[in-house]
Design a protein around this motif. Structure first.
Motif, PDB file in Angstrom:
ATOM      1  N   TYR A  98       8.392  -5.366  -6.342  1.00 50.53           N
ATOM      2  CA  TYR A  98       7.071  -4.730  -6.451  1.00 50.53           C
ATOM      3  C   TYR A  98       6.732  -4.423  -7.910  1.00 50.53           C
ATOM      4  O   TYR A  98       5.624  -4.675  -8.370  1.00 50.53           O
ATOM      5  CB  TYR A  98       7.040  -3.448  -5.637  1.00 50.53           C
ATOM      6  CG  TYR A  98       5.702  -2.743  -5.710  1.00 50.53           C
ATOM      7  CD1 TYR A  98       4.618  -3.178  -4.953  1.00 50.53           C
ATOM      8  CD2 TYR A  98       5.513  -1.658  -6.557  1.00 50.53           C
ATOM      9  CE1 TYR A  98       3.386  -2.555  -5.044  1.00 50.53           C
ATOM     10  CE2 TYR A  98       4.290  -1.011  -6.649  1.00 50.53           C
ATOM     11  CZ  TYR A  98       3.231  -1.462  -5.891  1.00 50.53           C
ATOM     12  OH  TYR A  98       2.014  -0.840  -5.998  1.00 50.53           O
ATOM     13  N   ALA A  99       7.716  -3.911  -8.672  1.00 51.53           N
ATOM     14  CA  ALA A  99       7.487  -3.571 -10.083  1.00 51.53           C
ATOM     15  C   ALA A  99       7.180  -4.811 -10.894  1.00 51.53           C
ATOM     16  O   ALA A  99       6.311  -4.789 -11.780  1.00 51.53           O
ATOM     17  CB  ALA A  99       8.709  -2.850 -10.643  1.00 51.53           C
ATOM     18  N   ILE A 100       7.880  -5.912 -10.617  1.00 50.60           N
ATOM     19  CA  ILE A 100       7.628  -7.173 -11.340  1.00 50.60           C
ATOM     20  C   ILE A 100       6.224  -7.674 -11.035  1.00 50.60           C
ATOM     21  O   ILE A 100       5.490  -8.123 -11.921  1.00 50.60           O
ATOM     22  CB  ILE A 100       8.682  -8.223 -10.949  1.00 50.60           C
ATOM     23  CG1 ILE A 100      10.070  -7.821 -11.499  1.00 50.60           C
ATOM     24  CG2 ILE A 100       8.293  -9.599 -11.475  1.00 50.60           C
ATOM     25  CD1 ILE A 100      11.189  -8.704 -11.027  1.00 50.60           C
ATOM     26  N   THR A 124      20.236   1.508 -11.031  1.00 51.15           N
ATOM     27  CA  THR A 124      19.556   0.300 -10.579  1.00 51.15           C
ATOM     28  C   THR A 124      18.440   0.700  -9.623  1.00 51.15           C
ATOM     29  O   THR A 124      18.316   1.869  -9.257  1.00 51.15           O
ATOM     30  CB  THR A 124      20.546  -0.651  -9.871  1.00 51.15           C
ATOM     31  OG1 THR A 124      19.889  -1.887  -9.603  1.00 51.15           O
ATOM     32  CG2 THR A 124      21.030  -0.063  -8.567  1.00 51.15           C
ATOM     33  N   ILE A 125      17.619  -0.290  -9.246  1.00 53.68           N
ATOM     34  CA  ILE A 125      16.601  -0.047  -8.221  1.00 53.68           C
ATOM     35  C   ILE A 125      16.786  -1.079  -7.110  1.00 53.68           C
ATOM     36  O   ILE A 125      17.415  -2.113  -7.307  1.00 53.68           O
ATOM     37  CB  ILE A 125      15.169  -0.120  -8.801  1.00 53.68           C
ATOM     38  CG1 ILE A 125      14.915  -1.490  -9.443  1.00 53.68           C
ATOM     39  CG2 ILE A 125      14.916   1.001  -9.768  1.00 53.68           C
ATOM     40  CD1 ILE A 125      13.491  -1.645  -9.946  1.00 53.68           C
ATOM     41  N   SER A 126      16.235  -0.780  -5.967  1.00 52.39           N
ATOM     42  CA  SER A 126      16.410  -1.665  -4.813  1.00 52.39           C
ATOM     43  C   SER A 126      15.660  -2.980  -5.036  1.00 52.39           C
ATOM     44  O   SER A 126      14.710  -3.044  -5.824  1.00 52.39           O
ATOM     45  CB  SER A 126      15.869  -0.990  -3.547  1.00 52.39           C
ATOM     46  OG  SER A 126      14.458  -0.965  -3.567  1.00 52.39           O
ATOM     47  N   PRO A 127      16.075  -4.054  -4.354  1.00 51.63           N
ATOM     48  CA  PRO A 127      15.390  -5.339  -4.493  1.00 51.63           C
ATOM     49  C   PRO A 127      13.895  -5.256  -4.174  1.00 51.63           C
ATOM     50  O   PRO A 127      13.078  -5.914  -4.818  1.00 51.63           O
ATOM     51  CB  PRO A 127      16.122  -6.229  -3.481  1.00 51.63           C
ATOM     52  CG  PRO A 127      17.482  -5.629  -3.352  1.00 51.63           C
ATOM     53  CD  PRO A 127      17.271  -4.157  -3.485  1.00 51.63           C
ATOM     54  N   ASP A 158       0.832  -1.209   0.000  1.00 52.80           N
ATOM     55  CA  ASP A 158       0.000   0.000   0.000  1.00 52.80           C
ATOM     56  C   ASP A 158       0.866   1.259   0.000  1.00 52.80           C
ATOM     57  O   ASP A 158       0.569   2.235  -0.711  1.00 52.80           O
ATOM     58  CB  ASP A 158      -0.921   0.019   1.225  1.00 52.80           C
ATOM     59  CG  ASP A 158      -2.000  -1.054   1.166  1.00 52.80           C
ATOM     60  OD1 ASP A 158      -2.268  -1.560   0.059  1.00 52.80           O
ATOM     61  OD2 ASP A 158      -2.557  -1.396   2.231  1.00 52.80           O
ATOM     62  N   VAL A 159       1.939   1.236   0.782  1.00 50.67           N
ATOM     63  CA  VAL A 159       2.834   2.394   0.859  1.00 50.67           C
ATOM     64  C   VAL A 159       3.534   2.617  -0.484  1.00 50.67           C
ATOM     65  O   VAL A 159       3.616   3.743  -0.988  1.00 50.67           O
ATOM     66  CB  VAL A 159       3.877   2.201   1.980  1.00 50.67           C
ATOM     67  CG1 VAL A 159       4.948   3.282   1.916  1.00 50.67           C
ATOM     68  CG2 VAL A 159       3.200   2.217   3.341  1.00 50.67           C
ATOM     69  N   LEU A 160       4.030   1.529  -1.077  1.00 46.28           N
ATOM     70  CA  LEU A 160       4.718   1.640  -2.364  1.00 46.28           C
ATOM     71  C   LEU A 160       3.764   2.087  -3.465  1.00 46.28           C
ATOM     72  O   LEU A 160       4.146   2.856  -4.360  1.00 46.28           O
ATOM     73  CB  LEU A 160       5.369   0.308  -2.735  1.00 46.28           C
ATOM     74  CG  LEU A 160       6.488  -0.176  -1.800  1.00 46.28           C
ATOM     75  CD1 LEU A 160       6.969  -1.551  -2.218  1.00 46.28           C
ATOM     76  CD2 LEU A 160       7.645   0.819  -1.800  1.00 46.28           C
ATOM     77  N   GLN A 161       2.515   1.622  -3.390  1.00 39.61           N
ATOM     78  CA  GLN A 161       1.525   1.995  -4.400  1.00 39.61           C
ATOM     79  C   GLN A 161       1.305   3.506  -4.416  1.00 39.61           C
ATOM     80  O   GLN A 161       1.144   4.105  -5.490  1.00 39.61           O
ATOM     81  CB  GLN A 161       0.199   1.284  -4.127  1.00 39.61           C
ATOM     82  CG  GLN A 161      -0.874   1.513  -5.192  1.00 39.61           C
ATOM     83  CD  GLN A 161      -0.463   0.932  -6.544  1.00 39.61           C
ATOM     84  OE1 GLN A 161      -0.061  -0.222  -6.625  1.00 39.61           O
ATOM     85  NE2 GLN A 161      -0.537   1.741  -7.584  1.00 39.61           N
ATOM     86  N   GLN A 162       1.313   4.120  -3.239  1.00 42.20           N
ATOM     87  CA  GLN A 162       1.119   5.573  -3.167  1.00 42.20           C
ATOM     88  C   GLN A 162       2.203   6.312  -3.932  1.00 42.20           C
ATOM     89  O   GLN A 162       1.922   7.307  -4.609  1.00 42.20           O
ATOM     90  CB  GLN A 162       1.124   6.029  -1.704  1.00 42.20           C
ATOM     91  CG  GLN A 162      -0.062   5.555  -0.895  1.00 42.20           C
ATOM     92  CD  GLN A 162       0.031   6.025   0.550  1.00 42.20           C
ATOM     93  OE1 GLN A 162       0.374   7.173   0.818  1.00 42.20           O
ATOM     94  NE2 GLN A 162      -0.249   5.132   1.485  1.00 42.20           N
TER      95      GLN A 162
END
Length: 459
Positions: A453-455, A445-448, A381-385
Protein backbone atom coordinates in the motif's frame (compact mmCIF):
# COMPACT_ATOMS: atom_id res chain seq x y z
CA UNK A 1 -28.84 -37.24 34.62
CA UNK A 2 -28.30 -38.93 31.30
CA UNK A 3 -27.84 -37.16 27.96
CA UNK A 4 -31.53 -37.24 27.03
CA UNK A 5 -32.59 -35.79 30.39
CA UNK A 6 -30.06 -32.96 30.10
CA UNK A 7 -31.22 -32.10 26.58
CA UNK A 8 -34.86 -32.14 27.70
CA UNK A 9 -34.08 -29.84 30.62
CA UNK A 10 -32.12 -27.46 28.40
CA UNK A 11 -34.99 -27.46 25.91
CA UNK A 12 -37.46 -26.55 28.65
CA UNK A 13 -35.23 -23.69 29.85
CA UNK A 14 -34.92 -22.31 26.32
CA UNK A 15 -38.65 -22.65 25.72
CA UNK A 16 -39.49 -20.78 28.95
CA UNK A 17 -37.14 -17.97 27.88
CA UNK A 18 -37.93 -17.68 24.17
CA UNK A 19 -41.19 -19.52 23.57
CA UNK A 20 -39.34 -21.76 21.11
CA UNK A 21 -37.79 -25.19 21.50
CA UNK A 22 -34.16 -25.96 20.69
CA UNK A 23 -33.59 -25.99 16.95
CA UNK A 24 -31.63 -28.78 15.29
CA UNK A 25 -28.29 -26.93 15.37
CA UNK A 26 -28.67 -25.92 19.03
CA UNK A 27 -29.45 -29.51 19.95
CA UNK A 28 -26.42 -30.68 17.94
CA UNK A 29 -24.21 -28.19 19.84
CA UNK A 30 -25.43 -29.43 23.23
CA UNK A 31 -25.22 -33.08 22.23
CA UNK A 32 -21.68 -32.54 20.92
CA UNK A 33 -20.73 -30.70 24.11
CA UNK A 34 -21.99 -33.51 26.32
CA UNK A 35 -20.12 -36.04 24.16
CA UNK A 36 -16.90 -33.99 24.32
CA UNK A 37 -16.86 -33.24 20.60
CA UNK A 38 -15.23 -30.15 19.07
CA UNK A 39 -17.23 -27.50 17.22
CA UNK A 40 -15.38 -28.60 14.09
CA UNK A 41 -16.69 -32.13 14.55
CA UNK A 42 -20.24 -30.84 15.15
CA UNK A 43 -20.00 -28.71 11.99
CA UNK A 44 -18.89 -31.71 9.95
CA UNK A 45 -21.77 -33.86 11.25
CA UNK A 46 -24.27 -31.04 10.71
CA UNK A 47 -22.82 -30.17 7.28
CA UNK A 48 -22.23 -26.47 7.97
CA UNK A 49 -19.32 -24.13 8.67
CA UNK A 50 -17.55 -24.15 12.01
CA UNK A 51 -18.22 -20.42 12.38
CA UNK A 52 -21.98 -21.05 12.17
CA UNK A 53 -21.70 -23.63 14.93
CA UNK A 54 -19.65 -21.24 17.09
CA UNK A 55 -22.18 -18.45 16.63
CA UNK A 56 -25.08 -20.74 17.53
CA UNK A 57 -23.18 -21.99 20.57
CA UNK A 58 -22.32 -18.44 21.70
CA UNK A 59 -25.97 -17.37 21.57
CA UNK A 60 -27.04 -20.52 23.38
CA UNK A 61 -24.46 -20.12 26.17
CA UNK A 62 -25.55 -16.52 26.65
CA UNK A 63 -29.22 -17.49 26.90
CA UNK A 64 -28.50 -20.31 29.36
CA UNK A 65 -26.25 -18.00 31.41
CA UNK A 66 -29.10 -15.53 31.81
CA UNK A 67 -31.55 -18.23 32.90
CA UNK A 68 -29.23 -20.24 35.16
CA UNK A 69 -27.70 -17.20 36.87
CA UNK A 70 -24.10 -18.15 36.14
CA UNK A 71 -21.65 -18.08 33.26
CA UNK A 72 -22.42 -21.18 31.17
CA UNK A 73 -20.00 -22.36 28.51
CA UNK A 74 -18.83 -25.47 26.69
CA UNK A 75 -16.62 -26.55 29.57
CA UNK A 76 -19.13 -26.27 32.40
CA UNK A 77 -22.51 -26.93 30.71
CA UNK A 78 -22.90 -30.40 32.24
CA UNK A 79 -22.13 -29.22 35.78
CA UNK A 80 -24.24 -26.05 35.37
CA UNK A 81 -27.30 -28.07 34.34
CA UNK A 82 -26.70 -30.43 37.25
CA UNK A 83 -26.47 -27.50 39.70
CA UNK A 84 -29.69 -26.08 38.28
CA UNK A 85 -31.50 -29.38 38.80
CA UNK A 86 -30.19 -29.72 42.36
CA UNK A 87 -31.22 -26.13 43.11
CA UNK A 88 -34.76 -26.80 41.87
CA UNK A 89 -35.00 -29.98 43.92
CA UNK A 90 -33.76 -28.09 46.98
CA UNK A 91 -36.25 -25.29 46.44
CA UNK A 92 -39.02 -27.87 46.02
CA UNK A 93 -38.16 -29.46 49.35
CA UNK A 94 -38.21 -26.09 51.12
CA UNK A 95 -41.54 -25.20 49.57
CA UNK A 96 -43.08 -28.48 50.71
CA UNK A 97 -41.99 -27.81 54.29
CA UNK A 98 -43.50 -24.31 54.45
CA UNK A 99 -46.53 -25.27 52.39
CA UNK A 100 -46.04 -22.90 49.46
CA UNK A 101 -44.93 -23.13 45.83
CA UNK A 102 -44.84 -26.01 43.40
CA UNK A 103 -42.00 -28.09 42.02
CA UNK A 104 -41.02 -26.74 38.61
CA UNK A 105 -38.02 -28.19 36.82
CA UNK A 106 -38.33 -25.68 33.98
CA UNK A 107 -36.97 -22.78 36.00
CA UNK A 108 -40.25 -20.85 36.00
CA UNK A 109 -40.47 -18.32 38.87
CA UNK A 110 -42.07 -19.84 41.94
CA UNK A 111 -43.70 -16.56 42.89
CA UNK A 112 -46.32 -14.41 41.17
CA UNK A 113 -44.85 -11.56 39.10
CA UNK A 114 -45.72 -8.90 41.69
CA UNK A 115 -43.83 -10.59 44.53
CA UNK A 116 -40.09 -10.04 44.84
CA UNK A 117 -37.88 -13.10 44.73
CA UNK A 118 -34.55 -11.27 44.98
CA UNK A 119 -33.90 -12.32 48.57
CA UNK A 120 -34.05 -16.01 47.69
CA UNK A 121 -31.85 -15.42 44.61
CA UNK A 122 -29.15 -13.79 46.74
CA UNK A 123 -29.21 -16.64 49.24
CA UNK A 124 -28.99 -19.33 46.57
CA UNK A 125 -26.26 -17.52 44.62
CA UNK A 126 -24.42 -14.91 46.72
CA UNK A 127 -22.00 -14.24 43.84
CA UNK A 128 -24.76 -13.08 41.50
CA UNK A 129 -25.03 -9.32 41.05
CA UNK A 130 -28.15 -7.91 42.70
CA UNK A 131 -29.38 -5.79 39.82
CA UNK A 132 -28.18 -5.63 36.23
CA UNK A 133 -28.66 -2.39 34.32
CA UNK A 134 -27.50 -2.37 30.70
CA UNK A 135 -27.07 0.16 27.96
CA UNK A 136 -25.69 -1.99 25.16
CA UNK A 137 -27.74 -0.45 22.36
CA UNK A 138 -24.55 0.70 20.57
CA UNK A 139 -22.79 -2.65 20.92
CA UNK A 140 -22.62 -4.35 17.50
CA UNK A 141 -24.17 -7.76 17.02
CA UNK A 142 -21.68 -10.59 17.27
CA UNK A 143 -20.92 -11.84 13.78
CA UNK A 144 -18.66 -14.77 13.01
CA UNK A 145 -16.46 -15.26 16.04
CA UNK A 146 -13.28 -17.26 15.66
CA UNK A 147 -11.44 -18.88 18.51
CA UNK A 148 -9.78 -16.24 20.69
CA UNK A 149 -9.65 -18.33 23.85
CA UNK A 150 -6.25 -17.05 25.12
CA UNK A 151 -7.22 -13.40 24.60
CA UNK A 152 -10.64 -13.90 26.22
CA UNK A 153 -9.03 -15.63 29.18
CA UNK A 154 -6.47 -12.85 29.57
CA UNK A 155 -9.09 -10.09 29.53
CA UNK A 156 -11.41 -12.02 31.87
CA UNK A 157 -8.57 -12.54 34.34
CA UNK A 158 -7.60 -8.86 34.27
CA UNK A 159 -11.18 -7.74 34.86
CA UNK A 160 -12.70 -10.32 37.22
CA UNK A 161 -9.68 -11.57 39.15
CA UNK A 162 -7.14 -8.75 39.08
CA UNK A 163 -9.82 -6.01 39.11
CA UNK A 164 -8.00 -3.82 36.60
CA UNK A 165 -9.43 -0.31 36.40
CA UNK A 166 -8.42 0.61 32.86
CA UNK A 167 -7.81 -1.74 29.92
CA UNK A 168 -6.88 -0.76 26.38
CA UNK A 169 -7.52 -3.14 23.48
CA UNK A 170 -5.58 -2.02 20.42
CA UNK A 171 -4.78 -3.37 16.99
CA UNK A 172 -4.74 -2.45 13.33
CA UNK A 173 -8.07 -2.01 11.54
CA UNK A 174 -9.97 -5.22 10.85
CA UNK A 175 -8.03 -7.35 13.32
CA UNK A 176 -11.15 -8.14 15.40
CA UNK A 177 -10.93 -5.84 18.45
CA UNK A 178 -14.62 -4.97 18.59
CA UNK A 179 -15.71 -8.55 17.89
CA UNK A 180 -13.52 -9.81 20.74
CA UNK A 181 -14.88 -7.15 23.10
CA UNK A 182 -18.50 -8.02 22.21
CA UNK A 183 -17.84 -11.68 23.01
CA UNK A 184 -16.18 -10.68 26.28
CA UNK A 185 -19.06 -8.44 27.36
CA UNK A 186 -21.60 -11.17 26.62
CA UNK A 187 -19.65 -13.58 28.80
CA UNK A 188 -19.00 -11.37 31.85
CA UNK A 189 -21.72 -8.69 31.89
CA UNK A 190 -23.67 -10.51 34.61
CA UNK A 191 -20.76 -9.95 37.00
CA UNK A 192 -21.57 -6.24 37.02
CA UNK A 193 -24.43 -4.07 38.24
CA UNK A 194 -24.02 -1.86 35.16
CA UNK A 195 -22.79 -2.86 31.70
CA UNK A 196 -22.46 -0.04 29.17
CA UNK A 197 -21.12 0.21 25.61
CA UNK A 198 -20.58 3.56 23.91
CA UNK A 199 -19.07 4.37 20.52
CA UNK A 200 -17.19 7.62 20.84
CA UNK A 201 -17.99 9.02 17.41
CA UNK A 202 -21.62 9.23 18.54
CA UNK A 203 -21.06 11.71 21.39
CA UNK A 204 -17.33 12.29 21.93
CA UNK A 205 -17.50 15.38 24.19
CA UNK A 206 -16.69 14.63 27.82
CA UNK A 207 -19.79 16.45 29.07
CA UNK A 208 -22.12 14.45 26.86
CA UNK A 209 -20.39 11.18 27.70
CA UNK A 210 -20.54 11.75 31.46
CA UNK A 211 -24.09 13.11 31.26
CA UNK A 212 -25.30 9.96 29.49
CA UNK A 213 -23.71 7.72 32.10
CA UNK A 214 -24.92 9.73 35.09
CA UNK A 215 -28.40 9.83 33.63
CA UNK A 216 -28.36 6.03 33.39
CA UNK A 217 -27.25 5.72 37.01
CA UNK A 218 -29.79 8.26 38.29
CA UNK A 219 -32.67 6.71 36.37
CA UNK A 220 -31.78 3.24 37.63
CA UNK A 221 -31.60 4.47 41.22
CA UNK A 222 -35.13 5.81 40.97
CA UNK A 223 -36.34 2.53 39.52
CA UNK A 224 -34.67 0.74 42.43
CA UNK A 225 -36.67 2.88 44.88
CA UNK A 226 -33.85 5.15 45.98
CA UNK A 227 -34.92 8.53 47.40
CA UNK A 228 -36.32 10.67 44.60
CA UNK A 229 -34.58 13.77 45.90
CA UNK A 230 -31.13 12.21 45.68
CA UNK A 231 -28.67 14.54 43.96
CA UNK A 232 -26.61 13.46 40.97
CA UNK A 233 -23.04 12.61 41.89
CA UNK A 234 -19.80 13.01 39.93
CA UNK A 235 -19.22 10.08 37.58
CA UNK A 236 -16.33 8.65 39.62
CA UNK A 237 -18.63 8.40 42.66
CA UNK A 238 -21.00 6.14 40.75
CA UNK A 239 -18.07 3.97 39.69
CA UNK A 240 -17.15 3.68 43.37
CA UNK A 241 -20.70 2.97 44.52
CA UNK A 242 -21.48 0.37 41.86
CA UNK A 243 -19.58 -2.35 40.01
CA UNK A 244 -19.62 -1.13 36.40
CA UNK A 245 -18.20 -2.35 33.11
CA UNK A 246 -17.91 0.50 30.60
CA UNK A 247 -16.64 -0.04 27.05
CA UNK A 248 -15.61 2.88 24.83
CA UNK A 249 -15.17 1.85 21.20
CA UNK A 250 -13.32 3.85 18.50
CA UNK A 251 -11.40 5.76 21.16
CA UNK A 252 -8.98 6.99 18.46
CA UNK A 253 -11.57 9.65 17.60
CA UNK A 254 -10.34 11.52 20.68
CA UNK A 255 -6.88 11.99 19.17
CA UNK A 256 -5.43 14.31 16.54
CA UNK A 257 -4.67 13.31 12.96
CA UNK A 258 -1.30 14.45 11.60
CA UNK A 259 0.33 14.11 15.04
CA UNK A 260 2.13 11.30 16.84
CA UNK A 261 -0.23 8.70 18.34
CA UNK A 262 -2.38 9.49 21.35
CA UNK A 263 -2.37 13.29 21.33
CA UNK A 264 -5.77 14.54 22.43
CA UNK A 265 -7.72 16.99 20.33
CA UNK A 266 -8.02 20.25 22.32
CA UNK A 267 -11.76 19.79 22.89
CA UNK A 268 -11.23 16.30 24.34
CA UNK A 269 -8.37 17.01 26.76
CA UNK A 270 -10.66 16.46 29.75
CA UNK A 271 -10.78 12.76 28.93
CA UNK A 272 -7.18 12.61 30.16
CA UNK A 273 -8.29 13.64 33.66
CA UNK A 274 -11.15 11.13 33.63
CA UNK A 275 -8.87 8.26 32.60
CA UNK A 276 -6.35 9.21 35.31
CA UNK A 277 -9.11 9.29 37.91
CA UNK A 278 -10.30 5.86 36.87
CA UNK A 279 -6.74 4.54 37.03
CA UNK A 280 -5.67 6.09 40.34
CA UNK A 281 -8.75 6.27 42.58
CA UNK A 282 -10.15 3.33 44.49
CA UNK A 283 -13.32 1.86 42.94
CA UNK A 284 -14.83 -1.45 41.82
CA UNK A 285 -15.39 -0.73 38.12
CA UNK A 286 -13.56 -1.30 34.83
CA UNK A 287 -13.23 0.93 31.76
CA UNK A 288 -12.16 -0.68 28.48
CA UNK A 289 -10.87 1.48 25.62
CA UNK A 290 -10.90 0.03 22.09
CA UNK A 291 -9.19 1.69 19.14
CA UNK A 292 -6.37 1.99 16.64
CA UNK A 293 -4.27 3.84 19.19
CA UNK A 294 -4.28 4.44 22.92
CA UNK A 295 -3.79 7.50 25.15
CA UNK A 296 -0.17 8.44 25.64
CA UNK A 297 -0.48 8.06 29.40
CA UNK A 298 -1.38 4.39 28.96
CA UNK A 299 1.85 2.47 28.48
CA UNK A 300 2.78 -1.16 27.95
CA UNK A 301 3.00 -1.94 31.66
CA UNK A 302 4.78 -5.10 32.74
CA UNK A 303 4.15 -4.74 36.48
CA UNK A 304 1.37 -6.87 37.97
CA UNK A 305 0.70 -4.19 40.62
CA UNK A 306 -0.74 -1.60 38.26
CA UNK A 307 -4.45 -1.13 37.57
CA UNK A 308 -3.77 -0.55 33.83
CA UNK A 309 -3.50 -3.31 31.24
CA UNK A 310 -2.94 -3.20 27.47
CA UNK A 311 -3.63 -5.96 24.97
CA UNK A 312 -2.49 -5.52 21.36
CA UNK A 313 -4.49 -7.94 19.25
CA UNK A 314 -2.70 -10.02 16.64
CA UNK A 315 -4.04 -11.96 13.66
CA UNK A 316 -5.94 -15.25 13.66
CA UNK A 317 -4.20 -18.61 13.39
CA UNK A 318 -4.06 -20.72 10.23
CA UNK A 319 -7.11 -22.82 11.12
CA UNK A 320 -9.32 -19.76 11.62
CA UNK A 321 -7.91 -18.15 8.47
CA UNK A 322 -8.81 -21.23 6.44
CA UNK A 323 -12.31 -21.12 7.88
CA UNK A 324 -12.73 -17.56 6.60
CA UNK A 325 -11.56 -18.58 3.15
CA UNK A 326 -13.97 -21.52 3.15
CA UNK A 327 -16.85 -19.27 4.24
CA UNK A 328 -16.12 -17.10 1.19
CA UNK A 329 -16.19 -20.07 -1.13
CA UNK A 330 -12.44 -20.56 -1.65
CA UNK A 331 -11.35 -24.15 -1.82
CA UNK A 332 -8.32 -25.45 0.04
CA UNK A 333 -5.09 -25.02 -1.89
CA UNK A 334 -1.38 -25.27 -1.32
CA UNK A 335 -1.22 -21.47 -1.26
CA UNK A 336 -3.87 -21.00 1.43
CA UNK A 337 -1.45 -20.99 4.35
CA UNK A 338 0.91 -18.59 2.57
CA UNK A 339 -2.04 -16.32 1.78
CA UNK A 340 -3.07 -16.21 5.44
CA UNK A 341 0.49 -15.37 6.47
CA UNK A 342 0.71 -12.68 3.78
CA UNK A 343 -2.41 -10.99 5.12
CA UNK A 344 -1.31 -11.60 8.73
CA UNK A 345 -4.44 -13.50 9.71
CA UNK A 346 -6.35 -10.21 9.67
CA UNK A 347 -10.05 -11.19 9.36
CA UNK A 348 -11.08 -8.07 7.44
CA UNK A 349 -8.13 -8.26 5.05
CA UNK A 350 -8.73 -11.95 4.37
CA UNK A 351 -12.44 -11.41 3.76
CA UNK A 352 -11.68 -8.53 1.39
CA UNK A 353 -9.19 -10.44 -0.75
CA UNK A 354 -11.31 -13.64 -0.66
CA UNK A 355 -14.31 -11.67 -1.88
CA UNK A 356 -12.26 -10.23 -4.75
CA UNK A 357 -10.97 -13.66 -5.77
CA UNK A 358 -14.50 -15.03 -5.67
CA UNK A 359 -15.84 -12.17 -7.81
CA UNK A 360 -13.09 -12.71 -10.37
CA UNK A 361 -13.92 -16.38 -10.58
CA UNK A 362 -10.36 -17.48 -10.05
CA UNK A 363 -8.46 -19.33 -7.37
CA UNK A 364 -5.76 -18.53 -4.85
CA UNK A 365 -3.03 -20.22 -6.88
CA UNK A 366 -4.05 -18.47 -10.10
CA UNK A 367 -4.55 -14.92 -8.80
CA UNK A 368 -1.96 -14.89 -6.02
CA UNK A 369 1.13 -16.67 -7.35
CA UNK A 370 4.35 -16.47 -5.34
CA UNK A 371 4.28 -13.39 -3.06
CA UNK A 372 1.67 -11.37 -4.94
CA UNK A 373 -0.38 -8.94 -2.82
CA UNK A 374 -3.84 -7.93 -3.99
CA UNK A 375 -5.28 -4.70 -2.61
CA UNK A 376 -9.04 -4.60 -3.20
CA UNK A 377 -10.56 -1.13 -3.24
CA UNK A 378 -12.44 -1.62 0.04
CA UNK A 379 -9.18 -2.65 1.72
CA UNK A 380 -7.44 0.44 0.33
CA UNK A 381 -10.19 2.60 1.83
CA UNK A 382 -9.66 1.06 5.27
CA UNK A 383 -5.88 1.50 5.10
CA UNK A 384 -6.28 5.08 3.87
CA UNK A 385 -8.21 5.96 7.03
CA UNK A 386 -5.28 4.88 9.18
CA UNK A 387 -2.59 6.42 6.98
CA UNK A 388 -4.46 9.74 7.02
CA UNK A 389 -3.88 9.88 10.78
CA UNK A 390 -0.09 9.70 10.46
CA UNK A 391 2.25 12.63 10.99
CA UNK A 392 4.58 13.56 8.13
CA UNK A 393 7.47 12.11 10.12
CA UNK A 394 5.71 8.76 10.46
CA UNK A 395 4.97 8.71 6.74
CA UNK A 396 8.66 9.20 6.01
CA UNK A 397 9.59 6.24 8.20
CA UNK A 398 6.90 4.04 6.64
CA UNK A 399 8.33 4.98 3.24
CA UNK A 400 11.83 4.01 4.38
CA UNK A 401 10.65 0.64 5.70
CA UNK A 402 8.58 -0.04 2.57
CA UNK A 403 11.66 0.19 0.37
CA UNK A 404 13.29 -2.69 2.23
CA UNK A 405 12.21 -6.29 1.77
CA UNK A 406 13.86 -7.29 5.04
CA UNK A 407 13.67 -5.83 8.54
CA UNK A 408 15.93 -2.84 9.20
CA UNK A 409 18.25 -2.40 12.15
CA UNK A 410 17.48 0.65 14.30
CA UNK A 411 21.10 1.73 14.06
CA UNK A 412 20.79 1.88 10.26
CA UNK A 413 17.64 3.96 10.54
CA UNK A 414 19.42 6.37 12.84
CA UNK A 415 22.15 6.82 10.24
CA UNK A 416 19.79 8.64 7.88
CA UNK A 417 20.64 12.31 7.29
CA UNK A 418 17.05 13.53 7.08
CA UNK A 419 15.37 12.71 10.40
CA UNK A 420 17.00 13.70 13.74
CA UNK A 421 17.59 10.75 16.07
CA UNK A 422 15.21 11.95 18.80
CA UNK A 423 12.38 12.57 16.33
CA UNK A 424 12.94 9.20 14.66
CA UNK A 425 12.76 7.29 17.95
CA UNK A 426 9.57 9.09 18.96
CA UNK A 427 8.02 8.30 15.58
CA UNK A 428 9.00 4.63 15.85
CA UNK A 429 7.29 4.47 19.24
CA UNK A 430 4.19 6.14 17.78
CA UNK A 431 4.02 3.74 14.80
CA UNK A 432 4.36 0.82 17.19
CA UNK A 433 1.47 2.20 19.27
CA UNK A 434 -0.59 2.43 16.08
CA UNK A 435 0.25 -1.24 15.39
CA UNK A 436 1.62 -0.29 11.94
CA UNK A 437 5.17 -1.61 12.38
CA UNK A 438 6.62 -4.77 13.82
CA UNK A 439 9.63 -4.88 16.10
CA UNK A 440 11.91 -7.76 17.01
CA UNK A 441 14.78 -6.70 19.26
CA UNK A 442 16.35 -3.72 17.42
CA UNK A 443 14.88 -4.56 14.02
CA UNK A 444 11.78 -3.01 12.42
CA UNK A 445 9.62 -3.98 9.48
CA UNK A 446 6.10 -3.57 8.12
CA UNK A 447 3.67 -6.19 6.89
CA UNK A 448 3.57 -7.11 3.17
CA UNK A 449 0.10 -5.53 2.84
CA UNK A 450 1.21 -2.20 4.32
CA UNK A 451 4.40 -2.29 2.24
CA UNK A 452 2.41 -2.79 -0.95
CA UNK A 453 0.00 0.00 0.00
CA UNK A 454 2.83 2.43 0.89
CA UNK A 455 4.63 1.73 -2.40
CA UNK A 456 1.39 2.31 -4.35
CA UNK A 457 0.83 5.60 -2.51
CA UNK A 458 4.34 6.79 -3.38
CA UNK A 459 3.90 6.22 -7.12
Amino acid sequence: MNLKEMLNLADRIVFEKTGQHLDDLQEAVLKGTLQHETYKHVAKDFDCSESRVRNAASELWQLLSEELGEDVNKKNFRSAIHRFQVSNVSNFAKDVVVGIGIFNLCGEPRYPPDISNSHNDEKSNPQQTKTLHQDLSEMPELGNFFDRTPELQTLTTWILQQHSHLITLTGISGIGKTTLAVQLVQQIKHEFEYAVWYTLDEFPTIDKFQSNLIQLFSHSEKEDSSPTNQKRLPLIKYLQNYRCLIVLDDVHHLFCSGELAGKYKPEYEEYRSLFKQIEKLSHQSCLMLIGWEQPREVTQVKSQNTSIRTLQLKGLDIAAGREILRDYGLEESDNSEALIHRYQGNPLWLKSVANLIQDLGGGVTELLPNDTILLPEDLKDVLQQQFDRLSELEKQIISLLAKESQSINRAKLLENEIIPASDLLNALQSLSRRCLIEQQANFYTISPVLRQYAIAQAV
